[in-house]
Scaffold this motif. Sequence first.
Motif, PDB file in Angstrom:
ATOM      1  N   MET A 116       0.828  -1.202   0.000  1.00 56.76           N
ATOM      2  CA  MET A 116       0.000   0.000   0.000  1.00 56.76           C
ATOM      3  C   MET A 116       0.866   1.258   0.000  1.00 56.76           C
ATOM      4  SD  MET A 116      -1.069   2.686   2.112  1.00 56.76           S
ATOM      5  CE  MET A 116      -0.814   2.122   3.811  1.00 56.76           C
ATOM      6  N   VAL A 117       1.896   1.277   0.819  1.00 55.03           N
ATOM      7  CA  VAL A 117       2.784   2.437   0.889  1.00 55.03           C
ATOM      8  C   VAL A 117       3.479   2.656  -0.452  1.00 55.03           C
ATOM      9  CG1 VAL A 117       4.845   3.392   2.000  1.00 55.03           C
ATOM     10  CG2 VAL A 117       3.139   2.211   3.382  1.00 55.03           C
ATOM     11  N   ALA A 118       3.892   1.570  -1.091  1.00 58.08           N
ATOM     12  CA  ALA A 118       4.534   1.684  -2.403  1.00 58.08           C
ATOM     13  C   ALA A 118       3.581   2.304  -3.418  1.00 58.08           C
ATOM     14  CB  ALA A 118       4.998   0.310  -2.870  1.00 58.08           C
ATOM     15  N   VAL A 120       0.915   4.358  -2.851  1.00 56.01           N
ATOM     16  CA  VAL A 120       0.547   5.763  -2.603  1.00 56.01           C
ATOM     17  C   VAL A 120       1.739   6.707  -2.726  1.00 56.01           C
ATOM     18  CG1 VAL A 120      -1.421   5.163  -1.147  1.00 56.01           C
ATOM     19  CG2 VAL A 120       0.823   5.509  -0.090  1.00 56.01           C
ATOM     20  N   THR A 121       2.943   6.183  -2.586  1.00 53.99           N
ATOM     21  CA  THR A 121       4.126   7.053  -2.674  1.00 53.99           C
ATOM     22  C   THR A 121       4.816   6.979  -4.031  1.00 53.99           C
ATOM     23  OG1 THR A 121       5.571   5.296  -1.797  1.00 53.99           O
ATOM     24  CG2 THR A 121       4.587   6.834  -0.203  1.00 53.99           C
ATOM     25  N   GLY A 122       4.579   5.864  -4.750  1.00 57.19           N
ATOM     26  CA  GLY A 122       5.252   5.690  -6.028  1.00 57.19           C
ATOM     27  C   GLY A 122       6.644   5.116  -5.904  1.00 57.19           C
ATOM     28  N   LEU A 123       7.006   4.641  -4.713  1.00 50.71           N
ATOM     29  CA  LEU A 123       8.322   4.035  -4.513  1.00 50.71           C
ATOM     30  C   LEU A 123       8.414   2.707  -5.250  1.00 50.71           C
ATOM     31  CD1 LEU A 123       9.182   4.575  -0.722  1.00 50.71           C
ATOM     32  CD2 LEU A 123      10.279   5.634  -2.695  1.00 50.71           C
ATOM     33  N   ALA A 124       9.462   2.546  -6.042  1.00 49.29           N
ATOM     34  CA  ALA A 124       9.651   1.289  -6.765  1.00 49.29           C
ATOM     35  C   ALA A 124      10.062   0.176  -5.808  1.00 49.29           C
ATOM     36  CB  ALA A 124      10.697   1.470  -7.858  1.00 49.29           C
ATOM     37  N   ASP A 125      10.839   0.540  -4.806  1.00 48.35           N
ATOM     38  CA  ASP A 125      11.305  -0.439  -3.814  1.00 48.35           C
ATOM     39  C   ASP A 125      10.827   0.006  -2.443  1.00 48.35           C
ATOM     40  OD1 ASP A 125      12.695  -2.368  -2.333  1.00 48.35           O
ATOM     41  OD2 ASP A 125      14.441  -1.051  -2.151  1.00 48.35           O
ATOM     42  N   CYS A 126       9.895  -0.729  -1.884  1.00 50.63           N
ATOM     43  CA  CYS A 126       9.394  -0.405  -0.548  1.00 50.63           C
ATOM     44  C   CYS A 126       9.480  -1.670   0.293  1.00 50.63           C
ATOM     45  CB  CYS A 126       7.961   0.112  -0.621  1.00 50.63           C
ATOM     46  SG  CYS A 126       7.363   0.758   0.963  1.00 50.63           S
ATOM     47  N   SER A 127      10.535  -1.763   1.086  1.00 57.81           N
ATOM     48  CA  SER A 127      10.788  -2.954   1.903  1.00 57.81           C
ATOM     49  C   SER A 127      11.030  -2.527   3.344  1.00 57.81           C
ATOM     50  CB  SER A 127      12.018  -3.695   1.371  1.00 57.81           C
ATOM     51  OG  SER A 127      13.181  -2.897   1.522  1.00 57.81           O
ATOM     52  N   GLU A 129      13.698  -2.370   4.712  1.00 60.18           N
ATOM     53  CA  GLU A 129      14.935  -1.607   4.783  1.00 60.18           C
ATOM     54  C   GLU A 129      14.847  -0.226   4.140  1.00 60.18           C
ATOM     55  OE1 GLU A 129      18.374  -4.077   3.621  1.00 60.18           O
ATOM     56  OE2 GLU A 129      17.018  -5.774   3.875  1.00 60.18           O
ATOM     57  N   SER A 130      13.806   0.019   3.360  1.00 58.45           N
ATOM     58  CA  SER A 130      13.696   1.305   2.682  1.00 58.45           C
ATOM     59  C   SER A 130      12.507   2.138   3.134  1.00 58.45           C
ATOM     60  CB  SER A 130      13.609   1.096   1.167  1.00 58.45           C
ATOM     61  OG  SER A 130      12.430   0.375   0.833  1.00 58.45           O
ATOM     62  N   VAL A 131      11.537   1.518   3.818  1.00 67.36           N
ATOM     63  CA  VAL A 131      10.323   2.242   4.186  1.00 67.36           C
ATOM     64  C   VAL A 131      10.603   3.354   5.198  1.00 67.36           C
ATOM     65  CG1 VAL A 131       9.641   0.781   6.135  1.00 67.36           C
ATOM     66  CG2 VAL A 131       7.873   1.884   4.724  1.00 67.36           C
ATOM     67  N   TRP A 132      11.765   3.316   5.839  1.00 70.15           N
ATOM     68  CA  TRP A 132      12.113   4.368   6.799  1.00 70.15           C
ATOM     69  C   TRP A 132      12.151   5.747   6.122  1.00 70.15           C
ATOM     70  CZ3 TRP A 132      16.185   7.686   6.210  1.00 70.15           C
ATOM     71  CH2 TRP A 132      17.185   7.317   5.303  1.00 70.15           C
ATOM     72  N   THR A 133      12.437   5.776   4.819  1.00 67.47           N
ATOM     73  CA  THR A 133      12.494   7.060   4.132  1.00 67.47           C
ATOM     74  C   THR A 133      11.130   7.747   4.140  1.00 67.47           C
ATOM     75  OG1 THR A 133      12.087   5.982   2.003  1.00 67.47           O
ATOM     76  CG2 THR A 133      14.383   6.307   2.639  1.00 67.47           C
ATOM     77  N   LEU A 160       4.398   2.901  10.454  1.00 67.96           N
ATOM     78  CA  LEU A 160       5.639   3.365   9.833  1.00 67.96           C
ATOM     79  C   LEU A 160       6.716   3.601  10.882  1.00 67.96           C
ATOM     80  CD1 LEU A 160       4.307   5.872   7.145  1.00 67.96           C
ATOM     81  CD2 LEU A 160       5.531   3.737   6.708  1.00 67.96           C
ATOM     82  N   SER A 161       6.319   4.175  12.005  1.00 70.33           N
ATOM     83  CA  SER A 161       7.272   4.421  13.083  1.00 70.33           C
ATOM     84  C   SER A 161       7.815   3.103  13.622  1.00 70.33           C
ATOM     85  CB  SER A 161       6.593   5.216  14.199  1.00 70.33           C
ATOM     86  OG  SER A 161       7.481   5.418  15.281  1.00 70.33           O
ATOM     87  N   ASP A 162       6.940   2.114  13.764  1.00 65.97           N
ATOM     88  CA  ASP A 162       7.369   0.790  14.245  1.00 65.97           C
ATOM     89  C   ASP A 162       8.357   0.157  13.274  1.00 65.97           C
ATOM     90  OD1 ASP A 162       7.047  -1.759  15.877  1.00 65.97           O
ATOM     91  OD2 ASP A 162       6.340  -2.442  13.917  1.00 65.97           O
ATOM     92  N   LEU A 163       8.099   0.288  11.972  1.00 63.04           N
ATOM     93  CA  LEU A 163       8.991  -0.295  10.977  1.00 63.04           C
ATOM     94  C   LEU A 163      10.325   0.438  10.926  1.00 63.04           C
ATOM     95  CD1 LEU A 163       6.527  -1.090   8.044  1.00 63.04           C
ATOM     96  CD2 LEU A 163       7.545  -2.669   9.696  1.00 63.04           C
ATOM     97  N   LYS A 164      10.299   1.746  11.160  1.00 63.74           N
ATOM     98  CA  LYS A 164      11.563   2.481  11.188  1.00 63.74           C
ATOM     99  C   LYS A 164      12.394   2.044  12.398  1.00 63.74           C
ATOM    100  CE  LYS A 164      13.919   6.839  10.873  1.00 63.74           C
ATOM    101  NZ  LYS A 164      13.888   8.269  10.550  1.00 63.74           N
ATOM    102  N   ASP A 165      11.750   1.862  13.541  1.00 63.59           N
ATOM    103  CA  ASP A 165      12.469   1.368  14.717  1.00 63.59           C
ATOM    104  C   ASP A 165      13.069  -0.007  14.432  1.00 63.59           C
ATOM    105  OD1 ASP A 165      11.799   3.655  16.125  1.00 63.59           O
ATOM    106  OD2 ASP A 165      10.016   2.762  17.039  1.00 63.59           O
ATOM    107  N   PHE A 166      12.306  -0.838  13.703  1.00 63.61           N
ATOM    108  CA  PHE A 166      12.816  -2.158  13.344  1.00 63.61           C
ATOM    109  C   PHE A 166      14.038  -2.044  12.445  1.00 63.61           C
ATOM    110  CE2 PHE A 166      13.023  -5.791  10.455  1.00 63.61           C
ATOM    111  CZ  PHE A 166      13.062  -6.844  11.357  1.00 63.61           C
TER     112      PHE A 166
END
Length: 353
Positions: A116-118, A120-127, A129-133, A160-166
């Motif tokens: 879903m985040v990929a 709405v944001t248009g990110l080609a790579d949303c994993s 390791e990259s969702v923190w951006t 998103l905050s939880d995933l960034k902490d991860f």
Amino acid sequence: MRQHWVLGQELRARYKGFLNESYDRHEIYVRSTDVDRTLMSAEANLAGLYPPEGSEVFNPNISWQPIPVHTVPDSEEQLLKFPILPCPKYLKLQEETRHSAEYVNKTRDHADFLHMVANVTGLADCSLESVWTVSDVLFCESRHNLSLPSWATKDVLERLSDLKDFSFRFLFGIIDQEQKARLQGGVLVDQILKNITAASQNESSGLKLIAYSTHDTTLGALQMALDVYNGKQAPYASCHIFELHEEAPGNFTVEMYFRNDSARPPFPVTLPGCTHSCPLEKFQSLLDRVIAKDWERECQLSGPDNDKEVIVGLVAIGCILFLLIVLLLTVLFRQKSQTSGYQHVSSGAEDQS
């Protein structure tokens, strides 16, 4: 900038009577990563720490004075910006982390959310390791009271905050945290211990304060190496403090504090295995496990390629030794085959007779 200016004022109040009231270049050293925002943070902090007074005022309309902030080129930074690369061993540990049960389960549980985040944001790579951006951008915008996109609901922001902490734990923990610390945050721990030791031995040339202006990943790497990380991203103007106290002549202790809330004073942090006011020798010994004795060597992999090089080297040395032994035996054999003593020499007269 305002938060760092307030932090500078708090440090001024905390160390009143210890630091000189006016700026003294001999008692403070400040280093920053070569990044605009960390350099600006350091300067804003110092504006609060050393407001000009008396002869320091060079312009009555400006309540500020320039304080040196040192840095090195980003390409040469090996102390304050993490992860430190290249380091093949660390990259191998990261690959092992990607195959850990925790990482695999986290990816599976958040697959739909990441998709879903990929979208709405248009990110080609949303994993993972990259969702923190995405989290970082929304975090900055929310702190500056900017309007967030409609899809950035409270629930989304929390996930998103939880995933960034991860992602912080992925960088410096989960799999073999101690080994990762030796290759990452332990490098900064080692330098801090050297600073503290120099001060305890009166070898710091009068320095009373050493400050590093860095990043949230730097704090994460440091605190994971110290094993005091609370699992949350450090907010703006956070400050991890190390204090050296001389309890009696030659008797030193180390105390740590962490400031992660501008509305509250720094709270005490205790190194596992010690008391809050930890004897310097014990503080050093407890952290010895996360300090690499030879960082470049420990970063290397001991794989088939390295083994092949070792084997080739040993074979070459063996051949040389074999040739030397053959040469030595040949010389000895020739010397032994020659008869020593007198020999009969025939003369022409004797032959005729």
